[in-house]
Design a protein around this motif. Structure first.
Motif, PDB file in Angstrom:
ATOM      1  N   LYS A  19       6.914  12.494   5.475  1.00  0.00           N
ATOM      2  CA  LYS A  19       6.170  11.281   5.830  1.00  0.00           C
ATOM      3  C   LYS A  19       4.727  11.570   6.231  1.00  0.00           C
ATOM      4  N   GLU A  20       4.534  12.484   7.158  1.00  0.00           N
ATOM      5  CA  GLU A  20       3.173  12.774   7.629  1.00  0.00           C
ATOM      6  C   GLU A  20       2.330  13.412   6.534  1.00  0.00           C
ATOM      7  N   GLN A  47      -1.251  11.948   4.923  1.00  0.00           N
ATOM      8  CA  GLN A  47      -2.479  12.745   4.799  1.00  0.00           C
ATOM      9  C   GLN A  47      -2.943  12.811   3.343  1.00  0.00           C
ATOM     10  N   MET A  48      -1.982  12.883   2.425  1.00  0.00           N
ATOM     11  CA  MET A  48      -2.342  12.886   1.007  1.00  0.00           C
ATOM     12  C   MET A  48      -2.990  11.566   0.605  1.00  0.00           C
ATOM     13  N   SER A  49      -2.523  10.470   1.182  1.00  0.00           N
ATOM     14  CA  SER A  49      -3.111   9.167   0.894  1.00  0.00           C
ATOM     15  C   SER A  49      -4.572   9.119   1.349  1.00  0.00           C
ATOM     16  N   SER A 104       0.836  -1.188   0.000  1.00  0.00           N
ATOM     17  CA  SER A 104       0.000   0.000   0.000  1.00  0.00           C
ATOM     18  C   SER A 104       0.875   1.244   0.000  1.00  0.00           C
ATOM     19  N   PHE A 105       0.284   2.357  -0.378  1.00  0.00           N
ATOM     20  CA  PHE A 105       1.000   3.628  -0.410  1.00  0.00           C
ATOM     21  C   PHE A 105       1.599   3.930   0.966  1.00  0.00           C
ATOM     22  N   SER A 106       0.796   3.838   2.013  1.00  0.00           N
ATOM     23  CA  SER A 106       1.263   4.160   3.360  1.00  0.00           C
ATOM     24  C   SER A 106       2.357   3.206   3.826  1.00  0.00           C
ATOM     25  N   ASN A 107       2.215   1.938   3.450  1.00  0.00           N
ATOM     26  CA  ASN A 107       3.234   0.959   3.816  1.00  0.00           C
ATOM     27  C   ASN A 107       4.567   1.292   3.160  1.00  0.00           C
TER      28      ASN A 107
END
Length: 233
Positions: A48-49, A53-55, A29-32
């Motif tokens: 990173k943060e 938030q964009m995800s 996943s994008f966040s992963n």
């Protein structure tokens, strides 16, 4: 193109970049991917943060569409500008050269300390790369080191610097190893990361730029902590 479409397009370019950086053919996943890559990529770590938030915003725009052309959320201009900025830093990062290219004042280990004091007086420099006569690297002489040496050496109202060479002062400078050589292709954000990280429990006083980051190469520039702050903000 609407602001939402511009946001989604940038998001997909960033996602493709993250996938290439993972490089193992597996799907994450994008966040992963952000969490994994942030551990060794200073640019991803810095944003990173914002990326997380964009995800979330991307999911709100895409997953909650009722029709193919229906946009449930139109991102604010500031958000679109931010993701474009992050994309630029990731895909086309600013590098320390040419930004910090300059002629660096260096000294020979056998030079007189008087010459160093003249540079401090005339140019207010605070770090001085020192080389041996054969051109090999010796160490970083700092203004704090010179001050410490003077304080330890002065005995009485009169100070004699006759015969005092740079190497005599350098060996007593507690800051002489607070530096790191970096390559000219190092990103500005990675350079900033070096300053905020600890090296052997201390902060760096300078980054010395050469072509590939080797100390036996000609100096292309020098970065002090305050220099990077003007660029990073």
């Amino acid at each position: 193109m609407s602001r939402a479409e511009e946001f989604i397009a940038s998001y997909h370019r960033i996602e493709d970049y993250l996938s290439r950086e993972m490089g193992d053919g597996q799907h994450f996943s994008f966040s992963n991917m952000v969490n994994r890559l942030a551990k060794h990529n200073p640019i991803i770590d810095r944003y990173k943060e914002d990326l997380h938030q964009m995800s979330q915003l991307r999911n709100a725009i895409v997953h909650e569409r009722r029709e193919p052309d229906f946009i449930i959320a139109e991102p604010h201009d500031s958000i679109v500008n931010l993701i474009l900025e992050v994309e630029k830093e990731l895909l086309h990062p600013r590098q320390v050269i040419p930004l910090f290219r300059k002629i660096v004042t260096t000294f020979d280990a056998d030079d007189s300390l008087v010459a160093v004091l003249g540079e401090i007086r005339d140019k207010n420099y605070s770090q001085f790369p020192v080389y041996n006569q054969d051109g090999s690297w010796r160490g970083l002489l700092t203004k704090k080191g010179v001050t410490s040496w003077l304080a330890e050496t002065v005995d009485g109202p009169h100070v004699s610097l006759e015969g005092v060479q740079v190497k005599h002062v350098l060996q007593h400078d507690p800051h002489r190893r607070r530096y790191r050589f970096i390559a000219q292709e190092t990103s500005v954000i990675e350079a900033h990361h070096h300053f905020i990280s600890m090296k052997d429990g201390v902060r760096l006083d300078a980054l010395l730029i050469t072509e590939t980051g080797q100390e036996d190469e000609p100096l292309l520039g020098i970065i002090r902590p305050q220099d990077i702050l003007y660029v990073i903000g």
